[in-house]
Design an enzyme around this catalytic site. Sequence first.
Site, PDB file in Angstrom:
ATOM      1  NE  ARG A   1      -9.488  16.924 -15.436  1.00 35.21           N
ATOM      2  CZ  ARG A   1     -10.486  16.087 -15.724  1.00 35.21           C
ATOM      3  NH1 ARG A   1     -10.234  14.960 -16.370  1.00 35.21           N
ATOM      4  NH2 ARG A   1     -11.731  16.380 -15.406  1.00 35.21           N
TER       5      ARG A   1
ATOM      6  CG  HIS B   1     -10.048  14.280 -21.876  1.00 36.69           C
ATOM      7  ND1 HIS B   1      -9.635  15.371 -21.165  1.00 36.69           N
ATOM      8  CD2 HIS B   1     -10.830  13.567 -21.020  1.00 36.69           C
ATOM      9  CE1 HIS B   1     -10.165  15.335 -19.943  1.00 36.69           C
ATOM     10  NE2 HIS B   1     -10.888  14.225 -19.838  1.00 36.69           N
TER      11      HIS B   1
HETATM   12  P1  NAP Z   1     -12.737  10.411  -6.371  1.00 36.03           P
HETATM   13  O1  NAP Z   1     -13.852   9.444  -6.171  1.00 36.03           O
HETATM   14  O2  NAP Z   1     -12.797  11.735  -5.706  1.00 36.03           O
HETATM   15  O3  NAP Z   1     -11.391   9.655  -5.933  1.00 36.03           O
HETATM   16  C1  NAP Z   1     -10.160  10.295  -5.892  1.00 36.03           C
HETATM   17  C2  NAP Z   1      -9.140   9.380  -5.249  1.00 36.03           C
HETATM   18  O4  NAP Z   1      -7.865  10.040  -5.276  1.00 36.03           O
HETATM   19  C3  NAP Z   1      -9.455   9.080  -3.784  1.00 36.03           C
HETATM   20  O5  NAP Z   1      -9.121   7.750  -3.461  1.00 36.03           O
HETATM   21  C4  NAP Z   1      -8.512  10.062  -3.048  1.00 36.03           C
HETATM   22  O6  NAP Z   1      -8.140   9.655  -1.752  1.00 36.03           O
HETATM   23  C5  NAP Z   1      -7.324  10.039  -3.959  1.00 36.03           C
HETATM   24  N1  NAP Z   1      -6.487  11.214  -3.716  1.00 36.03           N
HETATM   25  C6  NAP Z   1      -6.801  12.529  -3.847  1.00 36.03           C
HETATM   26  N2  NAP Z   1      -5.764  13.319  -3.492  1.00 36.03           N
HETATM   27  C7  NAP Z   1      -4.778  12.481  -3.108  1.00 36.03           C
HETATM   28  C8  NAP Z   1      -3.467  12.685  -2.605  1.00 36.03           C
HETATM   29  N3  NAP Z   1      -2.967  13.931  -2.425  1.00 36.03           N
HETATM   30  N4  NAP Z   1      -2.727  11.593  -2.306  1.00 36.03           N
HETATM   31  C9  NAP Z   1      -3.226  10.347  -2.463  1.00 36.03           C
HETATM   32  N5  NAP Z   1      -4.463  10.078  -2.922  1.00 36.03           N
HETATM   33  C10 NAP Z   1      -5.233  11.143  -3.249  1.00 36.03           C
HETATM   34  O7  NAP Z   1     -12.504  10.704  -7.935  1.00 36.03           O
HETATM   35  P2  NAP Z   1     -12.941   9.791  -9.173  1.00 36.03           P
HETATM   36  O8  NAP Z   1     -14.395   9.942  -9.422  1.00 36.03           O
HETATM   37  O9  NAP Z   1     -12.388   8.434  -8.988  1.00 36.03           O
HETATM   38  O10 NAP Z   1     -12.205  10.568 -10.376  1.00 36.03           O
HETATM   39  C11 NAP Z   1     -10.795  10.772 -10.387  1.00 36.03           C
HETATM   40  C12 NAP Z   1     -10.403  11.704 -11.509  1.00 36.03           C
HETATM   41  O11 NAP Z   1     -10.508  11.061 -12.773  1.00 36.03           O
HETATM   42  C13 NAP Z   1     -11.293  12.941 -11.674  1.00 36.03           C
HETATM   43  O12 NAP Z   1     -10.961  13.938 -10.735  1.00 36.03           O
HETATM   44  C14 NAP Z   1     -11.025  13.353 -13.092  1.00 36.03           C
HETATM   45  O13 NAP Z   1      -9.982  14.320 -13.134  1.00 36.03           O
HETATM   46  C15 NAP Z   1     -10.543  12.068 -13.772  1.00 36.03           C
HETATM   47  N6  NAP Z   1     -11.446  11.659 -14.866  1.00 36.03           N
HETATM   48  C16 NAP Z   1     -10.924  11.495 -16.113  1.00 36.03           C
HETATM   49  C17 NAP Z   1     -11.754  11.099 -17.163  1.00 36.03           C
HETATM   50  C18 NAP Z   1     -11.233  10.876 -18.575  1.00 36.03           C
HETATM   51  O14 NAP Z   1     -12.016  10.672 -19.503  1.00 36.03           O
HETATM   52  N7  NAP Z   1      -9.935  10.868 -18.801  1.00 36.03           N
HETATM   53  C19 NAP Z   1     -13.105  10.846 -16.913  1.00 36.03           C
HETATM   54  C20 NAP Z   1     -13.585  11.010 -15.621  1.00 36.03           C
HETATM   55  C21 NAP Z   1     -12.758  11.429 -14.608  1.00 36.03           C
HETATM   56  P3  NAP Z   1      -9.238   9.531  -0.597  1.00 36.03           P
HETATM   57  O15 NAP Z   1      -9.998   8.249  -0.935  1.00 36.03           O
HETATM   58  O16 NAP Z   1      -8.447   9.413   0.628  1.00 36.03           O
HETATM   59  O17 NAP Z   1     -10.111  10.744  -0.704  1.00 36.03           O
END
Ligand code: NAP
Length: 312
Positions: free
Chosen positions: A227, A275
């Site tokens: 983001r 994006h």
């Molecule tokens: P996810 O499965 O919820 O994984 C999030 C990861 O971030 C987890 O490993 C989590 O730790 C870690 N995390 C969260 N808060 C943290 C903190 N304070 N300190 C350290 N680590 C932290 O999410 P995802 O499905 O991989 O997606 C991640 C993000 O990608 C989405 O939220 C979205 O904003 C973004 N995204 C972008 C696009 C694009 O086109 N640019 C597309 C899709 C998604 P834990 O494992 O300990 O919970």
Amino acid sequence: MLPSGPGTPIVKILFASESEKAQTWLPLLRQALPHDEIVEVPDKSVEIALVATPPAGTFQELGRPKLVQSLWMGVEKLVTDPMYPRGVPLARLVDPGMVAAMSETVLAHVLDWHRHLYQYRAHQRRREWRRIEQRMASDRTVGLLGLGELGAGAARRLLALGFNVAGWSRRPKDLPGVRCFTELSAMLEITDALVCLLPLTRETAGVLNARSFAAMRPGGCVINVARGAHLVARDLLGALDSGRLAHAYLDVLDPEPLPAGAALWAHPGITLTPHIAALTEPRTAVPRVAENVERVRRGETPANLVDFQAGY
Ligand code: NAP
């Protein structure tokens, strides 16, 4: 998964999105859930709301649905929406097509930096025939901020190409081949290419800042595909201008669309995309959505529920 059929209770499902195309989603949803009622106008009897940037007023029109199912993986806008019906479970989408797309984007940017392609494009513009010293993938460490669905997927592909892979998460992790950290500075000091795949929360906003860039190994790159608010743009420009960072790949900006006058557009050290790192892929997403509808129908807990306390 048991499909719905005659004799099973019908679920009333709302599709509400200003960003996702109804004409793409609705035929796929109706095919996957042929006995359910799928509507586009909210009302009090809706049991499951499928949303991504829902039109203003959508939540006020709903009663107490059993589930709000996001059609996006990132849910920060829903989590912080004051109109969100508090106490109603929210599931985020985990879409295999989107995970694959994100891995491809991360690999494309890491390879662009690793193989110096961004530099050769600049040389070509100057008609300059000059080689840059080659590095092996095993000379480089890619540091992933976030080891969730997207971070773990990218890690597997990077490892297959021979890169060293490190990752940072909130809770301790054990992923084959990945050096896992819960302390950010410990990961940054071994990182050449820093990839942000974190959810946007109070804790993660601004994590791509001058302190992080200074802690990385010099000459590296930053890839923000999470983001826009994860990045402190001023700090990035400083790190690029000082030569501390070689290049940055920004897929997400704050605000979006990026205003025409923003300095980030024109900086030679930045590659921008609008994006598109991973778009929801309805063909692979609908079976996941349908699975959650079936869970609700059976009275089971839906998959991928959001922890409102943690913010993701
Ligand atoms: P996810 O499965 O919820 O994984 C999030 C990861 O971030 C987890 O490993 C989590 O730790 C870690 N995390 C969260 N808060 C943290 C903190 N304070 N300190 C350290 N680590 C932290 O999410 P995802 O499905 O991989 O997606 C991640 C993000 O990608 C989405 O939220 C979205 O904003 C973004 N995204 C972008 C696009 C694009 O086109 N640019 C597309 C899709 C998604 P834990 O494992 O300990 O919970």
